[in-house]
Design a protein around this motif. Structure first.
Motif, PDB file in Angstrom:
ATOM      1  N   GLU A 192       0.819  -1.210   0.000  1.00  0.00           N
ATOM      2  CA  GLU A 192       0.000   0.000   0.000  1.00  0.00           C
ATOM      3  C   GLU A 192       0.855   1.263   0.000  1.00  0.00           C
ATOM      4  OE1 GLU A 192      -2.958  -0.017   3.036  1.00  0.00           O
ATOM      5  OE2 GLU A 192      -3.754  -1.978   2.473  1.00  0.00           O
ATOM      6  N   GLU A 193       1.958   1.240   0.734  1.00  0.00           N
ATOM      7  CA  GLU A 193       2.832   2.404   0.790  1.00  0.00           C
ATOM      8  C   GLU A 193       3.891   2.315  -0.300  1.00  0.00           C
ATOM      9  OE1 GLU A 193       2.586   5.108   2.792  1.00  0.00           O
ATOM     10  OE2 GLU A 193       0.683   4.249   3.469  1.00  0.00           O
ATOM     11  N   THR A 194       4.169   3.452  -0.933  1.00  0.00           N
ATOM     12  CA  THR A 194       5.175   3.436  -2.004  1.00  0.00           C
ATOM     13  C   THR A 194       5.942   4.745  -2.044  1.00  0.00           C
ATOM     14  OG1 THR A 194       5.535   3.139  -4.368  1.00  0.00           O
ATOM     15  CG2 THR A 194       3.561   4.301  -3.730  1.00  0.00           C
ATOM     16  N   GLN A 195       7.157   4.671  -2.568  1.00  0.00           N
ATOM     17  CA  GLN A 195       7.954   5.866  -2.802  1.00  0.00           C
ATOM     18  C   GLN A 195       8.585   5.814  -4.196  1.00  0.00           C
ATOM     19  OE1 GLN A 195       9.626   5.721   1.631  1.00  0.00           O
ATOM     20  NE2 GLN A 195      10.408   7.519   0.558  1.00  0.00           N
ATOM     21  N   GLU A 196       7.919   5.096  -5.115  1.00  0.00           N
ATOM     22  CA  GLU A 196       8.411   4.980  -6.479  1.00  0.00           C
ATOM     23  C   GLU A 196       7.316   5.323  -7.477  1.00  0.00           C
ATOM     24  OE1 GLU A 196      11.963   1.669  -6.124  1.00  0.00           O
ATOM     25  OE2 GLU A 196      10.023   1.027  -6.916  1.00  0.00           O
ATOM     26  N   PHE A 197       7.705   5.989  -8.538  1.00  0.00           N
ATOM     27  CA  PHE A 197       6.762   6.276  -9.615  1.00  0.00           C
ATOM     28  C   PHE A 197       7.467   6.113 -10.946  1.00  0.00           C
ATOM     29  CE2 PHE A 197       8.884  10.271  -8.872  1.00  0.00           C
ATOM     30  CZ  PHE A 197       8.915  10.944 -10.077  1.00  0.00           C
ATOM     31  N   ALA A 198       6.688   5.776 -11.977  1.00  0.00           N
ATOM     32  CA  ALA A 198       7.222   5.574 -13.321  1.00  0.00           C
ATOM     33  C   ALA A 198       6.422   6.420 -14.298  1.00  0.00           C
ATOM     34  CB  ALA A 198       7.135   4.098 -13.714  1.00  0.00           C
ATOM     35  N   ILE A 199       7.127   7.319 -14.979  1.00  0.00           N
ATOM     36  CA  ILE A 199       6.482   8.159 -15.986  1.00  0.00           C
ATOM     37  C   ILE A 199       7.565   8.673 -16.919  1.00  0.00           C
ATOM     38  CG2 ILE A 199       6.665  10.331 -14.667  1.00  0.00           C
ATOM     39  CD1 ILE A 199       3.796  10.982 -15.709  1.00  0.00           C
ATOM     40  N   ASN A 200       7.201   8.896 -18.173  1.00  0.00           N
ATOM     41  CA  ASN A 200       8.139   9.421 -19.165  1.00  0.00           C
ATOM     42  C   ASN A 200       8.128  10.942 -19.074  1.00  0.00           C
ATOM     43  OD1 ASN A 200       9.651  10.139 -21.359  1.00  0.00           O
ATOM     44  ND2 ASN A 200       8.550   8.862 -22.830  1.00  0.00           N
ATOM     45  N   THR A 201       9.075  11.502 -18.331  1.00  0.00           N
ATOM     46  CA  THR A 201       9.059  12.939 -18.066  1.00  0.00           C
ATOM     47  C   THR A 201       9.398  13.782 -19.294  1.00  0.00           C
ATOM     48  OG1 THR A 201      11.329  12.796 -17.232  1.00  0.00           O
ATOM     49  CG2 THR A 201       9.549  12.725 -15.603  1.00  0.00           C
ATOM     50  N   GLY A 224       7.796  18.934   0.515  1.00  0.00           N
ATOM     51  CA  GLY A 224       6.446  19.210   0.039  1.00  0.00           C
ATOM     52  C   GLY A 224       5.379  18.587   0.899  1.00  0.00           C
ATOM     53  N   ILE A 225       4.143  18.594   0.379  1.00  0.00           N
ATOM     54  CA  ILE A 225       3.006  18.117   1.171  1.00  0.00           C
ATOM     55  C   ILE A 225       3.023  16.611   1.378  1.00  0.00           C
ATOM     56  CG2 ILE A 225       1.581  20.043   0.403  1.00  0.00           C
ATOM     57  CD1 ILE A 225       0.076  18.092  -1.387  1.00  0.00           C
ATOM     58  N   ARG A 226       3.778  15.869   0.556  1.00  0.00           N
ATOM     59  CA  ARG A 226       3.835  14.421   0.743  1.00  0.00           C
ATOM     60  C   ARG A 226       4.760  14.046   1.902  1.00  0.00           C
ATOM     61  NH1 ARG A 226       1.584  11.376  -3.220  1.00  0.00           N
ATOM     62  NH2 ARG A 226       1.518   9.890  -1.489  1.00  0.00           N
ATOM     63  N   GLY A 227       5.698  14.879   2.211  1.00  0.00           N
ATOM     64  CA  GLY A 227       6.550  14.654   3.375  1.00  0.00           C
ATOM     65  C   GLY A 227       7.530  13.508   3.256  1.00  0.00           C
ATOM     66  N   LYS A 228       7.792  13.050   2.057  1.00  0.00           N
ATOM     67  CA  LYS A 228       8.768  11.981   1.854  1.00  0.00           C
ATOM     68  C   LYS A 228       9.316  12.068   0.440  1.00  0.00           C
ATOM     69  CE  LYS A 228       5.298   8.466   0.594  1.00  0.00           C
ATOM     70  NZ  LYS A 228       4.755   7.117   0.911  1.00  0.00           N
ATOM     71  N   ASP A 229      10.511  11.535   0.258  1.00  0.00           N
ATOM     72  CA  ASP A 229      11.142  11.539  -1.055  1.00  0.00           C
ATOM     73  C   ASP A 229      10.640  10.379  -1.905  1.00  0.00           C
ATOM     74  OD1 ASP A 229      12.688  13.783  -0.518  1.00  0.00           O
ATOM     75  OD2 ASP A 229      14.308  12.588   0.355  1.00  0.00           O
ATOM     76  N   PHE A 230      10.502  10.622  -3.199  1.00  0.00           N
ATOM     77  CA  PHE A 230      10.106   9.591  -4.152  1.00  0.00           C
ATOM     78  C   PHE A 230      11.227   9.374  -5.158  1.00  0.00           C
ATOM     79  CE2 PHE A 230       6.058  10.704  -2.399  1.00  0.00           C
ATOM     80  CZ  PHE A 230       5.217   9.616  -2.612  1.00  0.00           C
ATOM     81  N   ASN A 231      11.342   8.157  -5.637  1.00  0.00           N
ATOM     82  CA  ASN A 231      12.295   7.816  -6.689  1.00  0.00           C
ATOM     83  C   ASN A 231      11.544   7.554  -7.982  1.00  0.00           C
ATOM     84  OD1 ASN A 231      14.653   7.832  -5.051  1.00  0.00           O
ATOM     85  ND2 ASN A 231      14.058   5.832  -4.232  1.00  0.00           N
ATOM     86  N   MET A 232      12.094   8.030  -9.100  1.00  0.00           N
ATOM     87  CA  MET A 232      11.476   7.758 -10.388  1.00  0.00           C
ATOM     88  C   MET A 232      12.179   6.582 -11.054  1.00  0.00           C
ATOM     89  SD  MET A 232      10.863  10.128 -13.780  1.00  0.00           S
ATOM     90  CE  MET A 232      12.324   9.577 -14.639  1.00  0.00           C
TER      91      MET A 232
END
Length: 325
Positions: A192-201, A224-232
């Protein structure tokens, strides 16, 4: 490691799977082993590079696109349980030689731009049921919730088959010694919890405002408002990106954009979006165009394109909420 082979697993699920359906799924798995063998040969067999022609989408075909497509057609067109086939690589549907009850759709080699650099590629498949005889193209126009099975084979460091028949998602790893897929992961659930996203920027300037807003939040990280770092992460192969989500969570987006107003999206509904959505939802995730659940989209063309947002449920719901704001 489990000693349950893919064929044994299918037989154990015979309570809700018909024998003909089991045979169709097993044939796809066996054919993907042949595709894997061709991929392993690569440059040694002179099968890398362009086939010097385009498919129905106007995309330049790789030699292995054509080889994989031919292998699947040869195996399934003569299958007694198959009524007709549809491939991302062909303009029209292909009638089978028998009067079976199943329609098989497939992307024979997803991510084929990765072939020549020796990165992951995959095969995606979807199976529908029909009572029509003879089969017409319109008989394929069923929404994603009508799928009786879907899955993919990932050709990577190890070759893996991922399958759903509507009762969860299971993963199988190819054993090169026994020459068969073996059950290695049961009842997959997306974290349910994640810190990864995939998109062609590279398409960022063309995105709609809801997607711009969502990605901006992720990039702000802890500040930011998410309060955590994400990796692409971006594999340029939907099979690879979806496999990562099923394994450790995350979200995949190929959203609508204004780059080509004549196209509602980039990915194909029937060969990519529907089968992957079936897998994702069976693993506890969610899929959407941003405005509608993907598997509720009415199909009207074998090569219909749509926007795709799928993965961890809470993340997809957040993106959807921005489209509704």
């Amino acid at each position: 490691m489990s000693n349950v082979s893919f064929s044994q697993f299918l037989q154990q699920h015979a309570a809700h799977l018909t024998t003909p359906l089991i045979q169709v799924i097993d044939t796809i798995a066996q054919t993907c082993q042949d595709i894997d063998a061709a991929l392993q040969q690569g440059a040694l067999a002179g099968i890398l590079g362009s086939a010097e022609n385009e498919n129905i989408q106007g995309e330049t075909q790789k030699k292995l696109d054509v080889i994989s497509n031919d292998m699947l057609i040869a195996a399934l067109q003569q299958h007694p349980a198959v009524a007709a086939l549809a491939s991302e690589e062909l303009d029209d549907m292909t009638p089978a030689q028998a009067t079976g009850q199943y329609l098989v759709l497939f992307d024979p080699l997803d991510g084929s731009s990765n072939i020549d650099i020796n990165m992951c590629v995959g095969t995606i498949f979807s199976i529908l049921k029909t009572d029509a005889q003879p089969v017409k193209t319109e008989d394929f126009f069923q929404n994603g919730r009508q799928q009786v099975a879907a899955g993919y084979v990932l050709y990577g460091p190890s070759t893996m088959l991922v399958l759903t028949t509507g009762q969860g998602v299971n993963m199988f790893t190819f054993n090169p010694e026994s020459k068969q897929f073996v059950l290695t992961h049961e009842n997959i659930q997306i974290p349910e919890e994640t810190q990864e996203f995939a998109i062609n920027t590279s398409n960022q300037r063309h995105w709609e405002q809801p997607v711009q807003r969502y990605i901006a939040e992720l990039l702000e990280g802890k500040t930011g408002i998410r309060g955590k770092d994400f990796n692409m992460r971006w594999v340029a192969c939907m099979v690879g990106d979806v496999h990562r989500i099923l394994t450790r969570g995350g979200i995949f987006l190929y959203p609508y954009d204004f780059k080509d107003p004549n196209k509602a999206g980039r990915l194909r509904l029937m060969y990519e979006a529907n089968p992957m959505s079936f897998l994702i939802e069976q693993a506890g995730g969610k899929s959407s165009t941003g405005r509608q659940d993907i598997m509720d989209v009415a199909s009207n063309n074998l090569h219909q394109r749509i926007p795709v947002i799928l993965g961890s449920k809470a993340e997809v719901e957040r993106v959807v909420s921005y489209h509704q704001a």
